[in-house]
Motif scaffolding. Structure first.
Motif, PDB file in Angstrom:
ATOM      1  N   ALA A 151       1.844   6.548  -6.821  1.00 21.09           N
ATOM      2  CA  ALA A 151       0.795   7.547  -7.093  1.00 21.09           C
ATOM      3  C   ALA A 151       1.276   8.843  -6.910  1.00 21.09           C
ATOM      4  O   ALA A 151       1.066   9.604  -7.811  1.00 21.09           O
ATOM      5  CB  ALA A 151      -0.395   7.107  -6.198  1.00 21.09           C
ATOM      6  N   ARG A 152       2.158   9.355  -5.837  1.00 16.68           N
ATOM      7  CA  ARG A 152       2.430  10.626  -5.695  1.00 16.68           C
ATOM      8  C   ARG A 152       3.506  10.873  -6.810  1.00 16.68           C
ATOM      9  O   ARG A 152       3.484  12.039  -7.524  1.00 16.68           O
ATOM     10  CB  ARG A 152       3.137  10.740  -4.452  1.00 16.68           C
ATOM     11  CG  ARG A 152       2.222  11.056  -3.286  1.00 16.68           C
ATOM     12  CD  ARG A 152       2.807  11.278  -1.866  1.00 16.68           C
ATOM     13  NE  ARG A 152       2.625   9.955  -1.230  1.00 16.68           N
ATOM     14  CZ  ARG A 152       3.262   9.259  -0.343  1.00 16.68           C
ATOM     15  NH1 ARG A 152       4.484   9.960  -0.103  1.00 16.68           N
ATOM     16  NH2 ARG A 152       3.087   8.211   0.029  1.00 16.68           N
ATOM     17  N   GLU A 158       1.706  11.562  -9.927  1.00 17.88           N
ATOM     18  CA  GLU A 158       1.186  12.927  -9.659  1.00 17.88           C
ATOM     19  C   GLU A 158       2.264  14.129  -9.907  1.00 17.88           C
ATOM     20  O   GLU A 158       2.153  14.969 -10.914  1.00 17.88           O
ATOM     21  CB  GLU A 158       0.595  13.156  -8.453  1.00 17.88           C
ATOM     22  CG  GLU A 158      -0.837  12.533  -8.221  1.00 17.88           C
ATOM     23  CD  GLU A 158      -1.228  12.509  -6.894  1.00 17.88           C
ATOM     24  OE1 GLU A 158      -0.765  13.540  -5.973  1.00 17.88           O
ATOM     25  OE2 GLU A 158      -2.012  11.878  -6.602  1.00 17.88           O
ATOM     26  N   ARG A 207       0.678  -1.088   0.059  1.00 19.53           N
ATOM     27  CA  ARG A 207       0.122  -0.049  -0.162  1.00 19.53           C
ATOM     28  C   ARG A 207       1.030   1.202  -0.087  1.00 19.53           C
ATOM     29  O   ARG A 207       0.688   2.123  -0.825  1.00 19.53           O
ATOM     30  CB  ARG A 207      -1.036   0.022   1.298  1.00 19.53           C
ATOM     31  CG  ARG A 207      -2.059   1.067   1.046  1.00 19.53           C
ATOM     32  CD  ARG A 207      -2.932   1.032   2.076  1.00 19.53           C
ATOM     33  NE  ARG A 207      -3.193  -0.289   2.957  1.00 19.53           N
ATOM     34  CZ  ARG A 207      -2.748  -0.663   4.056  1.00 19.53           C
ATOM     35  NH1 ARG A 207      -2.113   0.074   4.801  1.00 19.53           N
ATOM     36  NH2 ARG A 207      -2.881  -1.908   4.521  1.00 19.53           N
ATOM     37  N   GLN A 208       1.965   1.192   0.731  1.00 19.51           N
ATOM     38  CA  GLN A 208       2.700   2.354   1.106  1.00 19.51           C
ATOM     39  C   GLN A 208       3.513   2.652  -0.391  1.00 19.51           C
ATOM     40  O   GLN A 208       3.691   3.816  -1.009  1.00 19.51           O
ATOM     41  CB  GLN A 208       3.888   2.009   2.110  1.00 19.51           C
ATOM     42  CG  GLN A 208       4.691   3.474   2.161  1.00 19.51           C
ATOM     43  CD  GLN A 208       5.945   3.002   3.343  1.00 19.51           C
ATOM     44  OE1 GLN A 208       5.830   1.887   3.762  1.00 19.51           O
ATOM     45  NE2 GLN A 208       6.568   4.079   3.846  1.00 19.51           N
ATOM     46  N   GLN A 209       4.046   1.472  -1.157  1.00 23.53           N
ATOM     47  CA  GLN A 209       4.706   1.507  -2.498  1.00 23.53           C
ATOM     48  C   GLN A 209       3.569   2.298  -3.526  1.00 23.53           C
ATOM     49  O   GLN A 209       4.050   2.829  -4.208  1.00 23.53           O
ATOM     50  CB  GLN A 209       5.138   0.220  -3.090  1.00 23.53           C
ATOM     51  CG  GLN A 209       6.359  -0.404  -2.196  1.00 23.53           C
ATOM     52  CD  GLN A 209       6.796  -1.611  -2.576  1.00 23.53           C
ATOM     53  OE1 GLN A 209       6.054  -2.412  -3.220  1.00 23.53           O
ATOM     54  NE2 GLN A 209       7.947  -1.824  -2.238  1.00 23.53           N
ATOM     55  N   ARG A 210       2.527   1.506  -3.516  1.00 22.70           N
ATOM     56  CA  ARG A 210       1.375   2.423  -4.269  1.00 22.70           C
ATOM     57  C   ARG A 210       0.979   3.720  -4.213  1.00 22.70           C
ATOM     58  O   ARG A 210       0.966   4.443  -5.142  1.00 22.70           O
ATOM     59  CB  ARG A 210       0.314   1.416  -4.219  1.00 22.70           C
ATOM     60  CG  ARG A 210       0.220   0.159  -4.778  1.00 22.70           C
ATOM     61  CD  ARG A 210      -1.226  -0.535  -4.677  1.00 22.70           C
ATOM     62  NE  ARG A 210      -1.246  -1.799  -5.076  1.00 22.70           N
ATOM     63  CZ  ARG A 210      -2.088  -2.886  -4.805  1.00 22.70           C
ATOM     64  NH1 ARG A 210      -2.838  -2.776  -3.925  1.00 22.70           N
ATOM     65  NH2 ARG A 210      -1.886  -4.001  -5.290  1.00 22.70           N
ATOM     66  N   GLU A 211       1.007   4.120  -2.778  1.00 22.86           N
ATOM     67  CA  GLU A 211       0.730   5.512  -2.688  1.00 22.86           C
ATOM     68  C   GLU A 211       2.018   6.361  -3.001  1.00 22.86           C
ATOM     69  O   GLU A 211       1.982   7.545  -3.456  1.00 22.86           O
ATOM     70  CB  GLU A 211       0.707   5.820  -1.152  1.00 22.86           C
ATOM     71  CG  GLU A 211      -0.602   5.267  -0.514  1.00 22.86           C
ATOM     72  CD  GLU A 211      -0.711   5.197   0.932  1.00 22.86           C
ATOM     73  OE1 GLU A 211       0.142   5.825   1.574  1.00 22.86           O
ATOM     74  OE2 GLU A 211      -1.694   5.019   1.656  1.00 22.86           O
ATOM     75  N   GLU A 212       3.201   5.709  -2.864  1.00 19.33           N
ATOM     76  CA  GLU A 212       4.503   6.449  -3.371  1.00 19.33           C
ATOM     77  C   GLU A 212       4.345   6.572  -4.933  1.00 19.33           C
ATOM     78  O   GLU A 212       4.861   7.660  -5.352  1.00 19.33           O
ATOM     79  CB  GLU A 212       5.727   5.717  -2.809  1.00 19.33           C
ATOM     80  CG  GLU A 212       6.060   5.760  -1.292  1.00 19.33           C
ATOM     81  CD  GLU A 212       7.347   5.187  -0.893  1.00 19.33           C
ATOM     82  OE1 GLU A 212       8.121   4.693  -1.699  1.00 19.33           O
ATOM     83  OE2 GLU A 212       7.361   4.828   0.041  1.00 19.33           O
TER      84      GLU A 212
END
Length: 168
Positions: free
Chosen positions: A160-161, A164, A153-158
């Motif tokens: 995603a950022r 962006e 989840r953290q990797q996905r968030e990273e």
């Protein structure tokens, strides 16, 4: 003919004498039978209530025995249900979060098997230990799985950022 007649007279006289001698004996026999029948009826009048009481007592004892057997069957069934509920915990725990599994594990470890398991106490202790071992295994696997999920989840968030940032 005279001799025959004399013998016939003796024979019929003997038969009459026999009947005359036997008559009081037969009468006495009838009196004895009548008295025996009267006494038997009185004895039965005394015996029958006792027989009824004995029968009722035997029925009561049989009923108590059946009720005791039913209570024992129900007691054993309740103990088996409790052990089955204990054994079902790991199956149910597979759908829980690691924290819930570890909480349940701590609860079970803090609760020793009580003496109310009677003759099944040894089996309950073994079942409890199996549940503890399985919950430890499930808890450890859940922790690893949840840690991996958090990392992903953290990797996905990273990612995603970063997307962006790239898009900006």
């Amino acid at each position: 003919k005279k001799a025959r007649s004399e013998l016939r007279s003796l024979r019929t006289g003997l038969e009459s004498l026999r009947e005359a001698l036997k008559k009081p004996v037969l009468e006495r026999g009838r009196q004895i039978d009548t008295e025996a029948k009267r006494i038997t009826e009185q004895l039965l009048n005394l015996e029958n209530p006792l027989a009824k009481q004995i029968e009722l007592e035997e029925q009561r004892r049989e009923k108590e025995k059946r009720e005791a057997e039913e209570r024992e069957r129900m007691r054993i069934q309740r103990l088996q249900e409790r052990m089955n509920q204990l054994r079902d915990i790991p199956v149910i725990a597979t759908g829980w979060k690691a924290a819930q599994v570890l909480e349940k594990l701590a609860e079970i470890e803090a609760s020793p098997i009580a003496d109310d398991f009677d003759e099944f106490k040894d089996l309950a202790v073994l079942a409890r230990q199996e549940v503890i071992d399985r919950l430890k295994s499930i808890g450890a696997a859940k922790q690893v799985s949840e840690a991996e999920e958090a990392r992903i989840r953290q990797q996905r968030e990273e990612l995603a950022r970063e997307r962006e940032d790239i898009e900006e």
